[in-house]
Design a protein around this motif. Structure first.
Motif, PDB file in Angstrom:
ATOM      1  N   GLY A 148       0.860  -1.225  -0.043  1.00 57.40           N
ATOM      2  CA  GLY A 148       0.034   0.228  -0.011  1.00 57.40           C
ATOM      3  C   GLY A 148       0.905   1.497  -0.107  1.00 57.40           C
ATOM      4  N   MET A 149       2.160   1.095  -0.207  1.00 51.92           N
ATOM      5  CA  MET A 149       3.056   2.262  -0.251  1.00 51.92           C
ATOM      6  C   MET A 149       2.879   3.073  -1.815  1.00 51.92           C
ATOM      7  N   TRP A 200      11.782   1.021 -13.925  1.00 54.45           N
ATOM      8  CA  TRP A 200      11.693   0.670 -12.441  1.00 54.45           C
ATOM      9  C   TRP A 200      11.732  -0.888 -12.327  1.00 54.45           C
ATOM     10  N   ALA A 201      12.712  -1.307 -11.464  1.00 59.53           N
ATOM     11  CA  ALA A 201      13.099  -2.545 -11.106  1.00 59.53           C
ATOM     12  C   ALA A 201      11.969  -3.311 -10.973  1.00 59.53           C
ATOM     13  N   ALA A 202      11.716  -4.405 -11.393  1.00 60.50           N
ATOM     14  CA  ALA A 202      10.484  -5.380 -11.210  1.00 60.50           C
ATOM     15  C   ALA A 202      10.615  -5.715  -9.757  1.00 60.50           C
ATOM     16  N   ALA A 203      11.696  -5.988  -9.223  1.00 54.51           N
ATOM     17  CA  ALA A 203      11.973  -6.344  -7.843  1.00 54.51           C
ATOM     18  C   ALA A 203      11.443  -5.327  -7.086  1.00 54.51           C
ATOM     19  N   GLY A 204      11.102  -3.949  -7.410  1.00 56.72           N
ATOM     20  CA  GLY A 204      10.860  -3.010  -6.543  1.00 56.72           C
ATOM     21  C   GLY A 204       9.159  -3.280  -5.845  1.00 56.72           C
ATOM     22  N   LEU A 205       8.513  -4.362  -6.574  1.00 53.04           N
ATOM     23  CA  LEU A 205       7.227  -4.615  -6.191  1.00 53.04           C
ATOM     24  C   LEU A 205       7.576  -5.502  -4.832  1.00 53.04           C
ATOM     25  N   ALA A 206       8.542  -6.155  -4.629  1.00 53.73           N
ATOM     26  CA  ALA A 206       8.957  -6.825  -3.485  1.00 53.73           C
ATOM     27  C   ALA A 206       9.385  -6.060  -2.375  1.00 53.73           C
ATOM     28  N   LEU A 207       9.191  -4.869  -2.411  1.00 58.74           N
ATOM     29  CA  LEU A 207       9.709  -3.960  -1.090  1.00 58.74           C
ATOM     30  C   LEU A 207       8.678  -4.199  -0.016  1.00 58.74           C
ATOM     31  N   THR A 208       9.032  -4.027   1.114  1.00 58.56           N
ATOM     32  CA  THR A 208       8.401  -4.209   2.365  1.00 58.56           C
ATOM     33  C   THR A 208       8.501  -2.897   3.031  1.00 58.56           C
ATOM     34  N   THR A 209       7.710  -2.722   4.071  1.00 58.13           N
ATOM     35  CA  THR A 209       7.663  -1.662   4.865  1.00 58.13           C
ATOM     36  C   THR A 209       8.963  -1.544   5.821  1.00 58.13           C
ATOM     37  N   PHE A 210       9.662  -2.714   5.804  1.00 57.29           N
ATOM     38  CA  PHE A 210      10.706  -2.906   6.575  1.00 57.29           C
ATOM     39  C   PHE A 210      11.940  -2.550   6.113  1.00 57.29           C
ATOM     40  N   GLU A 211      11.847  -2.110   4.834  1.00 62.46           N
ATOM     41  CA  GLU A 211      13.315  -1.768   3.940  1.00 62.46           C
ATOM     42  C   GLU A 211      13.876  -3.014   3.103  1.00 62.46           C
ATOM     43  N   GLN A 212      13.663  -4.025   3.907  1.00 62.34           N
ATOM     44  CA  GLN A 212      14.450  -5.249   3.418  1.00 62.34           C
ATOM     45  C   GLN A 212      13.158  -5.956   2.214  1.00 62.34           C
ATOM     46  N   PRO A 213      13.716  -5.971   1.048  1.00 63.91           N
ATOM     47  CA  PRO A 213      12.755  -6.629   0.170  1.00 63.91           C
ATOM     48  C   PRO A 213      12.775  -8.032   0.343  1.00 63.91           C
ATOM     49  N   ALA A 214      11.446  -8.765  -0.155  1.00 64.71           N
ATOM     50  CA  ALA A 214      11.244 -10.147   0.014  1.00 64.71           C
ATOM     51  C   ALA A 214      11.906 -10.775  -1.287  1.00 64.71           C
ATOM     52  N   SER A 215      11.791 -11.828  -1.310  1.00 62.68           N
ATOM     53  CA  SER A 215      12.325 -12.801  -2.144  1.00 62.68           C
ATOM     54  C   SER A 215      11.408 -12.621  -3.427  1.00 62.68           C
ATOM     55  N   ASN A 216      11.633 -12.547  -4.564  1.00 64.12           N
ATOM     56  CA  ASN A 216      10.916 -12.488  -6.101  1.00 64.12           C
ATOM     57  C   ASN A 216      11.507 -13.193  -7.091  1.00 64.12           C
ATOM     58  N   PRO A 217      10.726 -13.287  -8.119  1.00 63.00           N
ATOM     59  CA  PRO A 217      11.176 -13.984  -9.455  1.00 63.00           C
ATOM     60  C   PRO A 217      12.080 -13.236 -10.157  1.00 63.00           C
ATOM     61  N   LEU A 258       8.904 -10.418  10.171  1.00 68.21           N
ATOM     62  CA  LEU A 258       9.415  -9.061  10.685  1.00 68.21           C
ATOM     63  C   LEU A 258       8.847  -8.563  11.786  1.00 68.21           C
ATOM     64  N   ALA A 259       7.383  -8.354  11.693  1.00 70.83           N
ATOM     65  CA  ALA A 259       6.575  -8.072  12.826  1.00 70.83           C
ATOM     66  C   ALA A 259       6.288  -8.893  13.996  1.00 70.83           C
ATOM     67  N   ARG A 260       6.396 -10.205  13.833  1.00 67.15           N
ATOM     68  CA  ARG A 260       6.001 -11.360  14.834  1.00 67.15           C
ATOM     69  C   ARG A 260       6.680 -11.131  15.987  1.00 67.15           C
ATOM     70  N   PRO A 261       7.957 -10.721  16.378  1.00 67.09           N
ATOM     71  CA  PRO A 261       8.609 -10.462  17.677  1.00 67.09           C
ATOM     72  C   PRO A 261       7.790  -9.188  18.379  1.00 67.09           C
ATOM     73  N   LEU A 262       7.227  -8.325  17.776  1.00 70.90           N
ATOM     74  CA  LEU A 262       6.842  -7.088  18.191  1.00 70.90           C
ATOM     75  C   LEU A 262       5.394  -7.485  19.261  1.00 70.90           C
ATOM     76  N   SER A 263       5.497  -6.698  20.137  1.00 78.08           N
ATOM     77  CA  SER A 263       4.291  -6.573  21.182  1.00 78.08           C
ATOM     78  C   SER A 263       3.172  -5.784  20.623  1.00 78.08           C
TER      79      SER A 263
END
Length: 443
Positions: free
Chosen positions: A22-23, A44-61, A426-431
């Motif tokens: 949603g960014m 634009w890099a196709a891998a840009g669609l794999a960005l998360t809100t945590f900066e680290q991109p997810a694995s992608n094709p 990435l969010a799972r450890p957070l309260s």
């Protein structure tokens, strides 16, 4: 307000698109170069669609090798210029094309456009939609006011005046600007438009709200749960069906819940696939702190008339002498929040509705109470199930629904699951407190 504004040179135009989390991502060009990129867009890099809100991109094709073109969509340019001491905001929405010049199979806007075309081919109808945008203001210098009060509005009167002017410049057909239930929470409602335009409006409206807030020293957050244990923010979606003559054909006074046959089947499909739709309409880990029983945001796969605890509800206009009730009759989808990509959310909703129409499903059973007030046995007998309680379970629900999974191309399905899984990991450890704090400034 800007009659004496001075400019040092060409401004910047932002070519914008919305990704899985949603960014609104963008590339900027000097306005003097805008005409040169209208037809060809920008890479634009196709891998840009794999960005998360945590900066680290997810694995992608795609990795580092593939590129798409983000090409401006004619008619989507917005230019806001209301301040003497700040440059205008010029943004243009884009669609993604692959290297052959064809629509990219992972473009969220194309996902919605294809669903709209399929619905029209099946029914001969178009879908008109509108979103309500709930948001919370941060950094205002005051904490709380009474919900829904004039005081709540007048505390930020200058901001709201600027916002009204900016939204008017954008021609977003704003119907209301109002106080909401939460502390420093407000809502903007836009009028109905064809579904693709409605999704475009959602993107533009949120960015204008954020921009006006910035100019006043505030931060506008659309986080579905800005504060733990407090009121959440949604993006309720209203929609109706329109025929070739421009008439609303959602209403049938003799139909179940006053729905026409196509609307009844559509509603049946949405409710049948509602759990699988969850990653599309609640795309963030923090979304699931908002969804839940008795929160006025729905926690079950329920349907009702005027029932604000129903996930999908009929919104009939009041019976007033001389009023044709079908004109403003609509359905409201309530679980949606602003962490979702509006094109994917609306496109998946339409796909579920299409499945219901094709299957000639009946309208869902109308519930006339809060589903949380029923016993588990009663809910089970009525076919009412709990919505997913986390992004993990939402993704599992989608994966287990083979039809819903088939709505996306193989590449989009892969990267969609990869991005949201990484977001959940990435969010799972957070309260809950840390989770709210983490997302409140992002959205």
């Amino acid at each position: 307000m800007n009659s004496q504004a001075t400019r040092r040179g060409p401004g910047v135009a932002y070519l914008c698109w919305t990704d899985i989390v949603g960014m609104v991502r963008c590339r900027g060009v000097p306005e003097s170069r805008l005409e040169k990129v209208r037809s060809t867009g920008l890479g634009w890099a196709a891998a840009g669609l794999a960005l998360t809100t945590f900066e680290q991109p997810a694995s992608n094709p795609w990795g580092p090798m593939s590129e798409v073109r983000q090409v401006p969509v004619p008619g989507t340019e917005t230019h806001i210029d209301i301040w003497d001491d700040a440059p205008p905001l010029t943004m243009i929405l884009c669609r993604a094309l692959d290297q052959s010049g064809e629509p990219w199979d992972c473009c969220p806007r194309q996902f919605l456009a294809t669903a709209i075309d399929e619905f029209h081919s099946l029914t001969g109808l178009t879908i008109h939609a509108a979103m309500e945008h709930e948001f919370t203001l941060l950094d205002t210098g005051f904490d709380e006011t009474v919900s829904f009060s004039l005081e709540q509005m007048r505390r930020v009167a200058t901001f709201l005046e600027d916002l009204s002017e900016a939204l008017d410049q954008a021609k977003l057909d704003v119907e209301t600007i109002e106080p909401e239930a939460g502390r420093r929470q407000y809502e903007i409602s836009c009028g109905p438009a064809p579904a693709l335009t409605a999704a475009d409006r959602a993107v533009v409206a949120r960015e204008i709200i954020r921009e006006v807030a910035r100019r006043r020293g505030y931060c506008a957050t659309f986080s579905p749960k800005p504060f733990p244990g407090k009121i959440g923010s949604g993006a309720h979606l209203h929609f109706s069906f329109v025929n070739r003559a421009g008439e609303n054909v959602t209403f049938d006074r003799n139909g179940p819940a006053m729905l026409s046959r196509s609307a009844a089947g559509f509603a049946g499909g949405v409710i049948r696939h509602l759990k699988a739709l969850a990653p599309f309409y609640a795309s963030s880990p923090v979304s699931y702190l908002r969804l839940g029983p008795s929160n006025w945001s729905c926690g079950y796969t329920s349907f009702g008339v005027q029932n604000r605890e129903a996930a999908l509800r009929v919104c009939p206009p009041p019976v007033i002498a001389g009023q044709d009730r079908h004109r403003s009759f609509n359905l409201e989808f309530r679980p949606l929040d602003a962490t979702a990509n509006p094109y994917l959310a609306l496109g998946s909703l339409i796909r579920a509705g299409i499945a219901g129409i094709r299957g000639d499903l009946p309208a869902p059973r109308t519930l006339e109470c809060d589903p949380a007030s029923l016993s588990e046995a009663d809910r089970r007998s009525m076919g009412i199930e709990a919505l997913p309680s986390s992004l993990d379970t939402a993704l599992s629900s989608l994966a287990s629904d083979s039809l819903a999974s088939s709505w996306m191309s193989a590449n989009l399905n892969s990267v969609f699951h990869s991005v949201l899984t990484k977001e959940a990991d990435l969010a799972r450890p957070l309260s809950p407190e840390d989770l709210c704090r983490r997302y409140v400034r992002i959205y």
